[in-house]
Design an enzyme around this catalytic site. Sequence first.
Site, mmCIF file in Angstrom:
data_model
loop_
_atom_site.group_PDB
_atom_site.id
_atom_site.type_symbol
_atom_site.label_atom_id
_atom_site.label_comp_id
_atom_site.label_asym_id
_atom_site.label_seq_id
_atom_site.Cartn_x
_atom_site.Cartn_y
_atom_site.Cartn_z
ATOM 1 N N ARG A 27 -1.764 81.434 -57.555
ATOM 2 C CA ARG A 27 -3.142 81.289 -57.077
ATOM 3 C C ARG A 27 -4.059 80.667 -58.139
ATOM 4 O O ARG A 27 -5.245 80.462 -57.896
ATOM 5 C CB ARG A 27 -3.708 82.662 -56.681
ATOM 6 C CG ARG A 27 -2.904 83.348 -55.613
ATOM 7 C CD ARG A 27 -3.474 84.711 -55.315
ATOM 8 N NE ARG A 27 -4.733 84.588 -54.627
ATOM 9 C CZ ARG A 27 -4.870 84.553 -53.310
ATOM 10 N NH1 ARG A 27 -3.803 84.648 -52.548
ATOM 11 N NH2 ARG A 27 -6.048 84.450 -52.760
ATOM 12 N N TRP A 75 -8.167 80.294 -61.416
ATOM 13 C CA TRP A 75 -8.222 78.871 -61.098
ATOM 14 C C TRP A 75 -9.682 78.483 -61.315
ATOM 15 O O TRP A 75 -10.557 78.887 -60.568
ATOM 16 C CB TRP A 75 -7.792 78.617 -59.649
ATOM 17 C CG TRP A 75 -7.654 77.170 -59.331
ATOM 18 C CD1 TRP A 75 -6.591 76.374 -59.615
ATOM 19 C CD2 TRP A 75 -8.610 76.340 -58.642
ATOM 20 N NE1 TRP A 75 -6.822 75.089 -59.156
ATOM 21 C CE2 TRP A 75 -8.049 75.043 -58.562
ATOM 22 C CE3 TRP A 75 -9.881 76.557 -58.103
ATOM 23 C CZ2 TRP A 75 -8.711 73.976 -57.960
ATOM 24 C CZ3 TRP A 75 -10.529 75.500 -57.501
ATOM 25 C CH2 TRP A 75 -9.942 74.225 -57.433
ATOM 26 N N ASN A 99 -12.545 86.828 -57.410
ATOM 27 C CA ASN A 99 -11.955 85.637 -56.789
ATOM 28 C C ASN A 99 -12.958 85.119 -55.766
ATOM 29 O O ASN A 99 -13.364 85.856 -54.872
ATOM 30 C CB ASN A 99 -10.639 86.010 -56.090
ATOM 31 C CG ASN A 99 -10.161 84.911 -55.148
ATOM 32 O OD1 ASN A 99 -10.442 83.741 -55.357
ATOM 33 N ND2 ASN A 99 -9.437 85.299 -54.116
ATOM 34 N N GLY A 100 -13.378 83.860 -55.927
ATOM 35 C CA GLY A 100 -14.331 83.278 -54.978
ATOM 36 C C GLY A 100 -15.352 82.449 -55.723
ATOM 37 O O GLY A 100 -15.157 82.112 -56.899
ATOM 38 N N GLU A 479 3.205 63.204 -45.447
ATOM 39 C CA GLU A 479 3.590 64.489 -46.050
ATOM 40 C C GLU A 479 4.557 64.279 -47.219
ATOM 41 O O GLU A 479 4.434 64.935 -48.259
ATOM 42 C CB GLU A 479 4.188 65.405 -44.968
ATOM 43 C CG GLU A 479 4.763 66.712 -45.462
ATOM 44 C CD GLU A 479 3.790 67.598 -46.248
ATOM 45 O OE1 GLU A 479 2.585 67.320 -46.254
ATOM 46 O OE2 GLU A 479 4.259 68.554 -46.887
ATOM 47 N N LYS A 483 3.942 65.411 -51.056
ATOM 48 C CA LYS A 483 4.874 66.289 -51.777
ATOM 49 C C LYS A 483 5.266 65.673 -53.107
ATOM 50 O O LYS A 483 5.255 66.315 -54.139
ATOM 51 C CB LYS A 483 6.097 66.483 -50.895
ATOM 52 C CG LYS A 483 6.670 67.787 -50.649
ATOM 53 C CD LYS A 483 5.945 68.952 -50.089
ATOM 54 C CE LYS A 483 4.483 69.110 -50.218
ATOM 55 N NZ LYS A 483 3.848 69.940 -49.247
ATOM 56 N N GLU A 486 2.145 65.413 -55.665
ATOM 57 C CA GLU A 486 1.551 66.663 -56.164
ATOM 58 C C GLU A 486 2.430 67.351 -57.194
ATOM 59 O O GLU A 486 1.921 68.027 -58.081
ATOM 60 C CB GLU A 486 1.162 67.616 -55.025
ATOM 61 C CG GLU A 486 2.273 68.346 -54.351
ATOM 62 C CD GLU A 486 1.779 69.350 -53.318
ATOM 63 O OE1 GLU A 486 0.846 70.108 -53.597
ATOM 64 O OE2 GLU A 486 2.348 69.392 -52.215
ATOM 65 N N HIS A 502 -2.043 44.201 -43.902
ATOM 66 C CA HIS A 502 -3.512 44.109 -43.842
ATOM 67 C C HIS A 502 -4.138 44.450 -45.196
ATOM 68 O O HIS A 502 -5.294 44.848 -45.248
ATOM 69 C CB HIS A 502 -4.044 45.004 -42.722
ATOM 70 C CG HIS A 502 -3.525 44.586 -41.383
ATOM 71 N ND1 HIS A 502 -3.990 43.477 -40.710
ATOM 72 C CD2 HIS A 502 -2.518 45.084 -40.625
ATOM 73 C CE1 HIS A 502 -3.319 43.332 -39.589
ATOM 74 N NE2 HIS A 502 -2.414 44.293 -39.511
ATOM 75 N N LYS A 602 -2.415 77.779 -54.931
ATOM 76 C CA LYS A 602 -1.788 77.915 -53.615
ATOM 77 C C LYS A 602 -2.803 78.101 -52.504
ATOM 78 O O LYS A 602 -2.714 77.499 -51.461
ATOM 79 C CB LYS A 602 -0.834 79.108 -53.665
ATOM 80 C CG LYS A 602 -0.092 79.387 -52.381
ATOM 81 C CD LYS A 602 0.993 78.379 -52.188
ATOM 82 C CE LYS A 602 1.740 78.551 -50.895
ATOM 83 N NZ LYS A 602 2.383 77.286 -50.504
HETATM 84 C C1 F6R Z 1 0.407 71.002 -50.343
HETATM 85 C C2 F6R Z 1 -0.231 72.217 -49.850
HETATM 86 C C3 F6R Z 1 -1.657 72.150 -49.447
HETATM 87 C C4 F6R Z 1 -1.953 73.161 -48.323
HETATM 88 C C5 F6R Z 1 -3.465 73.201 -48.039
HETATM 89 C C6 F6R Z 1 -3.789 74.132 -46.892
HETATM 90 O O1 F6R Z 1 1.755 71.209 -50.631
HETATM 91 O O2 F6R Z 1 0.364 73.261 -49.811
HETATM 92 O O3 F6R Z 1 -2.032 70.858 -49.084
HETATM 93 O O4 F6R Z 1 -1.255 72.787 -47.180
HETATM 94 O O5 F6R Z 1 -4.129 73.625 -49.190
HETATM 95 O O6 F6R Z 1 -3.391 75.440 -47.162
HETATM 96 P P1 F6R Z 1 -3.232 76.490 -46.007
HETATM 97 O O7 F6R Z 1 -2.094 76.045 -45.142
HETATM 98 O O8 F6R Z 1 -2.940 77.794 -46.699
HETATM 99 O O9 F6R Z 1 -4.506 76.523 -45.232
#
Ligand code: F6R
Length: 607
Positions: A27, A75, A99-100, A479, A483, A486, A502, A602
């Site tokens: 997180r 974070w 957290n927030g 996607e 992947k 990132e 284009h 996450k």
């Molecule tokens: C990329 C990834 C993010 C999440 C996004 C939404 O691998 O995991 O792009 O998909 O942050 O997160 P959720 O699904 O938890 O709303």
Amino acid sequence: MCGIVGYVGKSDCVDLLLDSLRRLEYRGYDSAGMAVFESDTISIVKKRGRLNNLIKSLNEGYRPCGHCGIGHTRWATHGEPSDINSHPHNSGNVTIVHNGIIENYLQIKKYLKNKGYRFETETDSETVAKLLDYNYKDNPIDAIAKTAKQLEGSYALGILFLDRPNEIYAIRKNSPLIVGKGKDGNFIASDVPAIIKHTREYILLDQNEIAIVKDNSIKFIDFYGKNIEKEILTANWNVESAEKNGFPHFMIKEINEQPEAIRRCISPRIKQGNLDLGLSNLSDEKFSSFEKIHIVACGTAMHAGMVGKYVIEKLARIPVDVDIASEFRYKNPIISTKDLVIIISQSGETADSLAALRLAKERSVFTLAIVNVVGSSIAREADSVFYTWAGPEISVASTKAYTVQITSLYMLAIKLGEISKTLSNDEICELCNEIQDIPNKIKYILKNDDNILQCAKTLQNSHDIFFIGRGVDYCISLESSLKLKEISYIHSEAYAAGELKHGTISLIENNTPVIAIATQTDLYAKTISNVKEVKSRGANVLLLCTDKSEVDSNASDLVIRIPNANNEILLPLYSIVPLQMFAYHTAVLKGCDVDKPRNLAKSVTVE
Ligand code: F6R
């Protein structure tokens, strides 16, 4: 973003908090810290950087000893990652982890400065500690309730009051928090994996509720001091599910868990070719009333929504818009009470997705959440919930959550097709049977690891990689590109194959890697023409196609094959798997921290 934990009980809390923080590190990992009650004082140890820095500091320097403490993994939002900006934050009698984001922290800071408070950090969280301290006379509940009313934004807070030894107070607004009920003590945590080693029993803290956690009791009360009865839930997975189980990284473990995750998602809903979604508040009559669907999500979940658009429009002929949640919430979207808003989220806590859900509800539009985390905010607030049952996803890069989201959208599309009569009973039965076979086909794809590793070895030193595809293959390109970039930090872009000429084709030069996804028969020849266009400009092409496709050796340098499907609309679930593996191997070869890519967290609980 940010993980918080707290423990009070018979055990020494330092190792216990460290273990929980390890499980929460996904997180955020900009800093870590803890505060522990020790006789008549609260000792705080906190360090910038990964949890290992905190562990080193505890081993080499002062190590508190006590039975009650709170911990945090950060974070960073307000203030750079530094020792001073790390949590816990203390002010007088009060120590907190947060957290927030406190949106009105500048106003509060000004207010408290006028009262004589001095600030040491750049964080918004420090204002919470000071405001609580200012509001605290001798009653923690009054202080917390008063503070909560003054705070704007989102927060999950673990709070210690110096004169209330061995008690943890907790409150939340728009950030998740659970309370764990253990045998030898009790917990607070941002999520279940943090405490699953010690207990599977937990309680979801709701907004405007205060938890008072002691070693032998847990109490929930409202802002007026009234007791609240809460249901105790039991996590239906165990500690092994939240650990690596012999895999070197969570990401590859989760990639390999996809057959089982998809099976869990399907099996309660498809039996002997019959589909029963069992969705609460969603009768067939309600389903048939929807004229338009809006899918709203972020990142990977939004990419799953894009596949959903193709599938629903093809099978049920209902128009579908897909929106990025952070755009949807501020664009005054055109939605009507005849529409359905589907929010997709693994965590169920993503701030923008949650805000989009609330916006739809404010406009009286029916909301359906496709969510993985049981009891999360989005799951609780939506009118109906479709749980994906993927189990805990720890790796920051989402893999199994994505494939179960797509699986859920297939089932939803079939249901809509049944109701709108665009699908015959035979077609439904065939689709359901084929969906049930998906886990086996993915198991087969996972065995192709050597070929995918070779492709990663060939392309690992690239600076830029382009992904192209048409139709659903374009969604998979997006996607796959996300992947790869990132976790490996290789710059990568995805384009609809027909769009290259284009503009983008000017970027193609000798040896530029282009990964072409061409799984759909009706679009195959068109995509291969685009492949040839880049090939003739020197591109190094990796082609992903089905095992029935004829491959022109002049059109590709590397090939990855996936099994074919009778209904090609299901192929996205096959094509993404080797590309997840490709991203994983590339990142490992480059020595990247696969499960915790830089700057990411996450669960994005801030907007
Ligand atoms: C990329 C990834 C993010 C999440 C996004 C939404 O691998 O995991 O792009 O998909 O942050 O997160 P959720 O699904 O938890 O709303």
